[in-house]
Design an enzyme around this catalytic site. Structure first.
Site, PDB file in Angstrom:
ATOM      1  N   HIS A  23      40.874  39.084  41.684  1.00  0.00           N
ATOM      2  CA  HIS A  23      41.883  39.766  40.852  1.00  0.00           C
ATOM      3  C   HIS A  23      42.486  40.936  41.626  1.00  0.00           C
ATOM      4  O   HIS A  23      43.704  41.135  41.612  1.00  0.00           O
ATOM      5  CB  HIS A  23      41.244  40.347  39.577  1.00  0.00           C
ATOM      6  N   LYS A  47      35.929  32.869  23.441  1.00  0.00           N
ATOM      7  CA  LYS A  47      34.761  33.261  24.247  1.00  0.00           C
ATOM      8  C   LYS A  47      34.151  34.558  23.764  1.00  0.00           C
ATOM      9  O   LYS A  47      34.852  35.460  23.329  1.00  0.00           O
ATOM     10  CB  LYS A  47      35.183  33.475  25.709  1.00  0.00           C
ATOM     11  N   ARG A  96      44.156  29.639  41.846  1.00  0.00           N
ATOM     12  CA  ARG A  96      43.068  29.361  42.780  1.00  0.00           C
ATOM     13  C   ARG A  96      43.084  27.917  43.255  1.00  0.00           C
ATOM     14  O   ARG A  96      43.094  27.638  44.427  1.00  0.00           O
ATOM     15  CB  ARG A  96      41.708  29.622  42.115  1.00  0.00           C
ATOM     16  N   SER A 134      35.376  34.914  37.193  1.00  0.00           N
ATOM     17  CA  SER A 134      34.495  35.799  36.421  1.00  0.00           C
ATOM     18  C   SER A 134      33.333  34.999  35.822  1.00  0.00           C
ATOM     19  O   SER A 134      32.197  35.476  35.775  1.00  0.00           O
ATOM     20  CB  SER A 134      35.279  36.493  35.308  1.00  0.00           C
TER      21      SER A 134
HETATM   22  P1  ADP Z   1      41.577  33.916  32.242  1.00  0.00           P
HETATM   23  O1  ADP Z   1      42.942  34.479  31.985  1.00  0.00           O
HETATM   24  O2  ADP Z   1      41.541  32.418  32.376  1.00  0.00           O
HETATM   25  O3  ADP Z   1      40.477  34.476  31.409  1.00  0.00           O
HETATM   26  P2  ADP Z   1      41.010  35.708  34.310  1.00  0.00           P
HETATM   27  O4  ADP Z   1      41.160  36.777  33.320  1.00  0.00           O
HETATM   28  O5  ADP Z   1      39.739  35.692  35.107  1.00  0.00           O
HETATM   29  O6  ADP Z   1      41.186  34.311  33.712  1.00  0.00           O
HETATM   30  O7  ADP Z   1      42.190  35.721  35.345  1.00  0.00           O
HETATM   31  C1  ADP Z   1      43.435  36.340  35.149  1.00  0.00           C
HETATM   32  C2  ADP Z   1      44.401  35.804  36.176  1.00  0.00           C
HETATM   33  O8  ADP Z   1      43.855  35.975  37.480  1.00  0.00           O
HETATM   34  C3  ADP Z   1      44.691  34.304  36.042  1.00  0.00           C
HETATM   35  O9  ADP Z   1      46.031  34.074  36.430  1.00  0.00           O
HETATM   36  C4  ADP Z   1      43.766  33.674  37.053  1.00  0.00           C
HETATM   37  O10 ADP Z   1      44.255  32.438  37.525  1.00  0.00           O
HETATM   38  C5  ADP Z   1      43.797  34.737  38.150  1.00  0.00           C
HETATM   39  N1  ADP Z   1      42.598  34.688  38.980  1.00  0.00           N
HETATM   40  C6  ADP Z   1      41.325  34.575  38.575  1.00  0.00           C
HETATM   41  N2  ADP Z   1      40.487  34.544  39.622  1.00  0.00           N
HETATM   42  C7  ADP Z   1      41.256  34.635  40.740  1.00  0.00           C
HETATM   43  C8  ADP Z   1      40.976  34.623  42.150  1.00  0.00           C
HETATM   44  N3  ADP Z   1      39.749  34.501  42.612  1.00  0.00           N
HETATM   45  N4  ADP Z   1      42.016  34.774  42.997  1.00  0.00           N
HETATM   46  C9  ADP Z   1      43.271  34.862  42.516  1.00  0.00           C
HETATM   47  N5  ADP Z   1      43.604  34.851  41.211  1.00  0.00           N
HETATM   48  C10 ADP Z   1      42.622  34.745  40.326  1.00  0.00           C
END
Ligand code: ADP
Length: 167
Positions: A23, A47, A96, A134
Site C-alpha cells: 500500500h 469481514k 497485484r 493484508s
Molecule cells: P481491499 O480494498 O480489497 O480490502 P486493501 O484495502 O488491502 O484491499 O487494498 C486497497 C487497495 O490497495 C486495492 O486497490 C488493492 O488492490 C491495493 N493493494 C493491496 N495490496 C497491494 C500490494 N501489495 N501492492 C499494490 N497494491 C495493493
C-alpha cells in the site's frame, strides 16, 4: 453537489487492515503523480477486521507522515460517494495479480455506472510486493511468522500486539 471537482486530487480507497508496504508503495507513487492524495479508509461489511476503523486510520496516519501532500480520512459510504464528497475525481487503486484485475475491473465499471465523472486509475504493484496482502499478513502474524519485509515497524508492532491480545 456544491463541492468543486478537481483532477489533481486523488483518493486511494481500501480497507487497510492493516496498511502494509505494498500500500505504501502505491501511496508514495501516487503522491508524486497527484498534487494531493487522500487515503480513504473504509469498512468492509463482509469481514470482521483485526483493527477497527479508527485504529486503521491511525496506522495509516503514522506511515504517511513523510508525505506532505498525503492525508487520511475514514469513510462509511460508497467509495464513489466519498470521492465526490472530498471534491476529487480520481480514485486510485493498486493491482497485484490477474485475479485482482478481474475484481478491480468489475468494481471500476460499477463505480463508473454509479458516478460517470469519477475515473479509477490503477498502478501496478511493485514486484517485491505483488504477493503481499493484508489477509496473508494477518495469517502470518497469527502463526508468529516474520513480517519485517512487508510492514513498516509501527504497523508490525501493532499487529503483533493485536495477535497477542486476541490470544
Ligand atoms: P481491499 O480494498 O480489497 O480490502 P486493501 O484495502 O488491502 O484491499 O487494498 C486497497 C487497495 O490497495 C486495492 O486497490 C488493492 O488492490 C491495493 N493493494 C493491496 N495490496 C497491494 C500490494 N501489495 N501492492 C499494490 N497494491 C495493493
Amino acid at each position: 453537489m456544491t463541492t468543486p471537482l478537481t483532477h489533481r486530487l486523488a483518493v486511494y480507497t481500501g480497507t487497510f487492515d492493516p496498511v502494509h508496504l505494498g500500500h505504501l508503495d502505491i501511496i508514495g507513487r501516487g503522491s508524486s503523480i497527484f498534487d494531493r492524495l487522500i487515503v480513504g479508509v473504509g469498512i468492509n461489511p463482509d469481514k470482521q477486521p483485526f483493527f477497527d476503523q479508527s485504529e486503521r486510520v491511525e496506522l495509516v496516519r503514522a506511515v504517511i507522515a513523510p508525505y506532505a501532500n498525503v492525508s487520511v480520512l475514514p469513510f462509511t459510504s460508497l467509495a464513489v460517494t466519498f470521492v465526490r464528497e472530498v471534491g476529487a475525481r480520481v480514485m486510485l487503486r493498486g493491482l497485484r495479480t490477474t485475479s485482482d484485475m478481474e475484481n478491480e475491473f468489475t468494481m471500476s465499471l460499477m463505480n463508473l455506472n454509479l458516478d460517470p465523472e469519477i475515473e479509477t486509475v490503477f498502478l501496478m504493484a511493485k514486484e517485491a510486493y505483488s504477493h503481499v496482502s493484508s489477509t496473508l499478513l494477518r495469517q502470518i502474524a497469527t502463526f508468529g511468522g516474520n513480517l519485517e519485509k512487508f510492514l513498516p515497524p509501527t504497523v508490525q508492532r501493532a499487529l503483533e500486539d493485536r495477535v497477542r491480545q486476541r490470544g
